[in-house]
Enzyme design. Structure first.
Site, PDB file in Angstrom:
ATOM      1  CB  SER A 201      -0.929  -0.017   1.295  1.00  0.00           C
ATOM      2  OG  SER A 201      -0.199  -0.357   2.384  1.00  0.00           O
TER       3      SER A 201
ATOM      4  CG  ASP B  59      -1.996   5.489   7.889  1.00  0.00           C
ATOM      5  OD1 ASP B  59      -0.918   5.309   8.293  1.00  0.00           O
ATOM      6  OD2 ASP B  59      -2.714   5.525   6.849  1.00  0.00           O
TER       7      ASP B  59
ATOM      8  CG  HIS C  55      -0.389   4.216   4.131  1.00  0.00           C
ATOM      9  ND1 HIS C  55      -0.992   3.555   5.217  1.00  0.00           N
ATOM     10  CD2 HIS C  55      -0.024   3.507   3.186  1.00  0.00           C
ATOM     11  CE1 HIS C  55      -1.063   2.463   4.931  1.00  0.00           C
ATOM     12  NE2 HIS C  55      -0.544   2.166   3.701  1.00  0.00           N
TER      13      HIS C  55
END
Length: 540
Positions: free
Chosen positions: A247, A498, A501
């Site tokens: 990802s 998060d 990312h």
């Protein structure tokens, strides 16, 4: 009526008056030039001042002044430090405007330097053999005055005529430098790039600050040009670039699409196995292939490992990308973060270790998760370098650091409240990141020895520089739920977030500037001994 000629006294008086008039008029013209008056009349401003350097490159000092003004008005919070104008000092907003002479963001192991980023406002008088030179530099160790460190200052890529070479010096180390504030901001916004995954749409998800979008990477020995979409499409005409990985690789791919969409909107094609975006004007194709570990994996039962648990065959490359490899001209490949998830490690069909799975504690594991990662790197890259039908350029993007503080991603780790890059004295120990980077470098170095085809392998080493970008993650702004919790609760426990990312736009756009620079070096300097294939080094 008087008769002519006049008397001598009358003539003397007339000549004297005329001389006085000429002297007076000359004084007025010197004090108030006609050109200045005309400039005010047409443009309403006569404050423009032009400085010319040794190569006669003109810099309008009003542009520099405007940067100083922006820097002085950067968003401030208690205790924050922001770079100001050319005084080589910092304003500490937490000490009533007191001056702090310590550099805010030194990221290099070399002498700490803070640079004024004025290169984006410099116009070059030359269009041949353009080199992106260092901007003016300020040395904090001796508090010296601003000096011109290069004989020529050139425009960034976005201001140069199409076709002009804009690669930095091919011998410049791209991966050691500093983060400098850039008031011009990112090259796109979320409004001009609707393809961003919801979790990385930080502004759309309500993140209140934006300063993280304005810091640019500045290598110590050169400038890294801003991403030039037209240049990229021209260099890659008729070619295919593939992003392969997890990802975070998708995160980088979306950054690339956002940067390119500012000049052309692509057509999406492909399937579940391979997503493709075609830029019709240049026949450039951007591809994304998902590969969590870069090696073959299955959930079928194996020996005493039951069905449903991922078995990673560490000595077999992932066919998900190997089957398509001959169709790619450039591959950007990365991995690492899935090795902390539950899985079984297999070598030569023998179970040799596992992560969050090892039923018989009496049996020693031969391989742990970091060692498994290193082996997977060697296997996947070795297979690429030995593929008989692949002759492209492979760029290995190094391990991307996360910034969970106070815990891991699943145990309450947090990056809440980080609004600008960390300074050297704020940087904590990231032993896990350093270990994964070391294993990746080792696998890379072993794979180089297995090359049998004509492909090229390059290492995009972002790990150290991005260790300072704890501000670039979504944090609690990972979805658009208007009722989401973004602050710690009464017990001090942080909300789910998060910190792996990267926000778009954001620091990750730098990765694609580096990709473009690597491609530029390979194409513009092909056949010349100007880009040594030096191996990466360990970060300690």
């Amino acid at each position: 009526m008087s008769a002519f000629p006049r008397s001598l006294s009358s003539i003397t008086v007339s000549v004297g008056g005329l001389a006085l008039f000429l002297i007076f008029a000359s004084a007025i013209l010197i004090s108030y030039p006609i050109g200045s008056t005309v400039q005010v009349y047409f443009y309403g401003d006569d404050s423009g001042k032009t400085v010319r350097w040794r190569n006669e490159t003109a810099i309008d000092t009003r542009l520099v002044d405007s940067i100083d003004e922006v820097n002085k008005n950067l968003p401030a919070s208690p205790g924050s430090k922001v770079p100001i104008n050319s005084s080589s000092q910092l304003i500490d907003s937490g000490t009533n405007g007191g001056v702090n002479e310590r550099a805010p963001i030194p990221f290099s192991s070399s002498n700490v330097r803070q640079e004024e980023d004025i290169s984006s406002n410099v116009s070059s008088s030359s269009t041949d053999n353009v080199e992106i030179a260092s901007p003016l530099s300020m040395d904090f160790e001796n508090n010296s005055d601003v000096t011109d460190t290069r004989s020529n200052l050139s425009s960034p890529a976005s201001f140069l005529p199409e076709g002009v070479g804009t690669s930095v010096d091919s011998g410049c180390d791209l991966y050691h430098g500093s983060w400098i504030y850039d008031p011009s901001g990112p090259l796109y916004t979320i409004d001009t790039c609707p393809v961003v995954t919801k979790g990385q749409n930080c502004q759309g998800n309500g993140r209140p600050d934006k300063e993280y979008e304005n810091w640019r990477w500045k290598p110590s020995g050169c400038d890294l040009p801003k991403f030039d979409a037209r240049k990229f499409l021209k260099l890659m005409k008729g070619k295919t670039l593939a992003f392969i990985g997890d990802s975070v690789a998708r995160n980088q791919m979306e950054s690339m699409l956002c940067l390119l969409r500012q000049v052309e909107i692509p057509v999406m094609r492909g399937s579940k196995k391979m997503h493709r975006w075609l830029f019709r004007s240049s026949s450039v194709v951007i591809v994304r292939i998902w590969s969590s570990w870069l090696v073959h994996h299955t959930r079928d039962p194996l020996d005493y490992a039951p069905e449903g648990v991922d078995k990673l065959h560490l000595d077999v490359p992932d066919e998900a990308f190997m089957d398509f490899l001959p169709h790619f001209d450039v591959v950007v490949i990365s991995s690492g973060h899935w090795f902390v998830k539950q899985s079984v490690y297999v070598l030569k069909n023998e179970i040799v270790g596992g992560q969050f799975w090892w039923p018989d504690k009496s049996l020693p594991m031969k391989i742990n998760f970091s060692e498994a990662f290193g082996i997977s790197v060697e296997t996947s890259l070795g297979a690429i370098l030995a593929h008989p039908n692949y002759t492209g350029l492979t760029i290995v993007r190094s391990y991307s650091p996360d910034h969970y503080e106070g815990g891991a991603w699943n145990t309450g780790g947090s990056c809440t409240g980080k609004v600008r890059p960390a300074s050297a004295w704020e940087l904590g120990e990231h032993s896990g990141t350093n270990l994964m980077h070391e294993k990746q470098v080792t696998g890379f170095s072993k794979a180089i020895k297995k090359v049998t085809n004509k492909s090229k392998l390059r290492f995009l080493d972002i790990t150290e520089a991005f260790g300072y970008r704890h501000d670039g993650h979504p944090g609690p702004y990972r979805n658009d739920d208007p009722n989401k919790i973004t602050q710690p609760g009464p017990d001090g426990k942080p909300p789910p977030q998060d910190c792996l990312h990267w926000c778009l736009p954001g620091p990750i756009d730098t990765w694609n500037e580096l990709v473009l620079e690597i491609i530029t070096r390979e194409i513009e300097f092909e056949g010349k001994q100007t880009f040594p294939a030096s191996e990466p080094h360990f970060h300690r």
